[in-house]
Design an enzyme around this catalytic site. Structure first.
Site, PDB file in Angstrom:
ATOM      1  N   TYR A  81      -7.796 -55.544 -16.753  1.00 13.25           N
ATOM      2  CA  TYR A  81      -7.134 -55.433 -18.058  1.00 13.25           C
ATOM      3  C   TYR A  81      -8.063 -55.882 -19.178  1.00 13.25           C
ATOM      4  O   TYR A  81      -8.220 -55.190 -20.187  1.00 13.25           O
ATOM      5  CB  TYR A  81      -5.860 -56.282 -18.056  1.00 13.25           C
ATOM      6  CG  TYR A  81      -5.107 -56.245 -19.365  1.00 13.25           C
ATOM      7  CD1 TYR A  81      -4.347 -55.134 -19.714  1.00 13.25           C
ATOM      8  CD2 TYR A  81      -5.161 -57.318 -20.258  1.00 13.25           C
ATOM      9  CE1 TYR A  81      -3.658 -55.095 -20.922  1.00 13.25           C
ATOM     10  CE2 TYR A  81      -4.472 -57.289 -21.461  1.00 13.25           C
ATOM     11  CZ  TYR A  81      -3.724 -56.171 -21.787  1.00 13.25           C
ATOM     12  OH  TYR A  81      -3.049 -56.125 -22.984  1.00 13.25           O
ATOM     13  N   SER A 124      -6.616 -57.108 -27.146  1.00 19.15           N
ATOM     14  CA  SER A 124      -5.997 -58.367 -26.714  1.00 19.15           C
ATOM     15  C   SER A 124      -6.970 -59.505 -26.970  1.00 19.15           C
ATOM     16  O   SER A 124      -8.196 -59.314 -26.892  1.00 19.15           O
ATOM     17  CB  SER A 124      -5.657 -58.311 -25.227  1.00 19.15           C
ATOM     18  OG  SER A 124      -5.279 -59.597 -24.748  1.00 19.15           O
TER      19      SER A 124
END
EC number: 1.1.1.64
Length: 307
Positions: free
Chosen positions: A200, A187
């Site tokens: 995350y 990401s």
């Protein structure tokens, strides 16, 4: 030359080298896109099968469909059997390719024997480690996360362990055949300190460092291992954001990212996201870590998910 002058010269040289490196990477992406497309039979030359985790929707399903269009048979692995079956039918209808499904919950420990049994002996040319989860839909501070102990366990299993275990299962065959591609989906937020998405973001940093090390170990074996780090992609995880100049549909992003397969061990997957990454990385850390930024970012996600 005085010590002060030496320091200024060295600082300026380093700044020029860093800036020059970023410009060079953008030029390389443009050259690759315009003048060095992948050969038509590139993916089928790697092997018959592609394995995609988290392949029942979003980016995973888009990878499965695109690789099927490229002539590969695909195996999609995800938790929900019903969603897998729907995705398989849609891919087969759209591409005419062969699709195999494996139901497995990557937050669990006991799934890898089942996966191995179903893919053992297959000529796997591509592995896409896409499966991943958020600890909560709305970003929050660590101790504010609901069911925190369970979420920690799930994030480590799904976002970290799944990638390592799938590489452990598939990589030996690729090494023996001296060909293959492993794409590990990270990401854009792994590039910066990201409070309120701490769990995350940290899991995605692991994805990047593991992938970099693994590529250095196996590049001489003819294997490409690359981290793909998108920013905005319209999926269920991002609340199905409306696509725009920065936010891609999953299909658009996958088609774009595959064009940059040979540009190095990391890619943002598109020139747009690469530019966005450069901008985000230029923001001072103290801004990203401020309470004001955290509050506004949290409100942005809340409002986005209400749309």
């Amino acid at each position: 030359m005085t010590l002060t002058e030496i320091i200024f010269v060295l600082t300026g040289t380093c700044a020029i080298l860093v800036f020059g490196g970023k410009i060079a990477s953008l030029i390389m992406m443009l050259i690759t896109k315009l003048f060095c497309p992948l050969p038509e039979a590139f993916f089928t030359s790697l092997g018959k099968w592609a394995v995609i985790t988290g392949g029942s929707d979003g980016i995973g399903r888009a990878y499965a469909e695109e690789l099927s269009k490229q002539g590969m048979s695909v195996i999609i692995i995800s938790r929900n059997q019903e969603k897998l079956d729907r995705a398989a039918k849609k891919i087969e209808l759209n591409t005419g390719g062969k699709v195999k499904v494996i139901a497995a919950d990557f937050t669990k420990d006991d799934i890898y024997g089942h996966i191995t049994e179903n893919i053992e002996g297959l000529d796997i040319g591509v592995l896409v480690n896409n499966v991943g989860i958020l600890p909560s839909q709305i970003p929050c501070k660590l101790l504010e996360t609901s069911d925190l102990e369970e979420r920690i366990y799930d994030i480590v299993n799904c976002n970290v362990k799944s990638m390592v275990k799938m590489c452990r299962i598939v990589l030996p065959g690729m090494q023996q055949r001296r060909r293959g591609v492993i794409l590990n989906v990270s990401s854009g937020i792994a590039k910066i300190p990201c409070p309120i998405y701490t769990l995350y973001a940290a899991s995605k940093v692991f994805v990047e460092r593991f992938s970099q090390g693994l590529q250095a170990e196996y590049i001489s074996k003819g294997i490409i291992i690359q981290t793909v780090a998108p920013f905005g992609v319209s999926t269920a995880m991002t609340g199905h954001q409306k696509p725009d100049m920065v936010t891609f549909t999953a299909e658009e992003f996958v088609r774009s990212s595959l064009k940059y397969l040979k540009t190095g061990d990391q890619t943002y997957g598109s020139i747009t996201h690469t530019l966005l990454g450069r901008i985000v990385q230029s923001i001072p850390t103290w801004v990203l870590q401020s309470e004001t930024f955290q509050h506004h970012f949290q409100e942005y996600v809340k409002n986005r998910d209400r749309r």
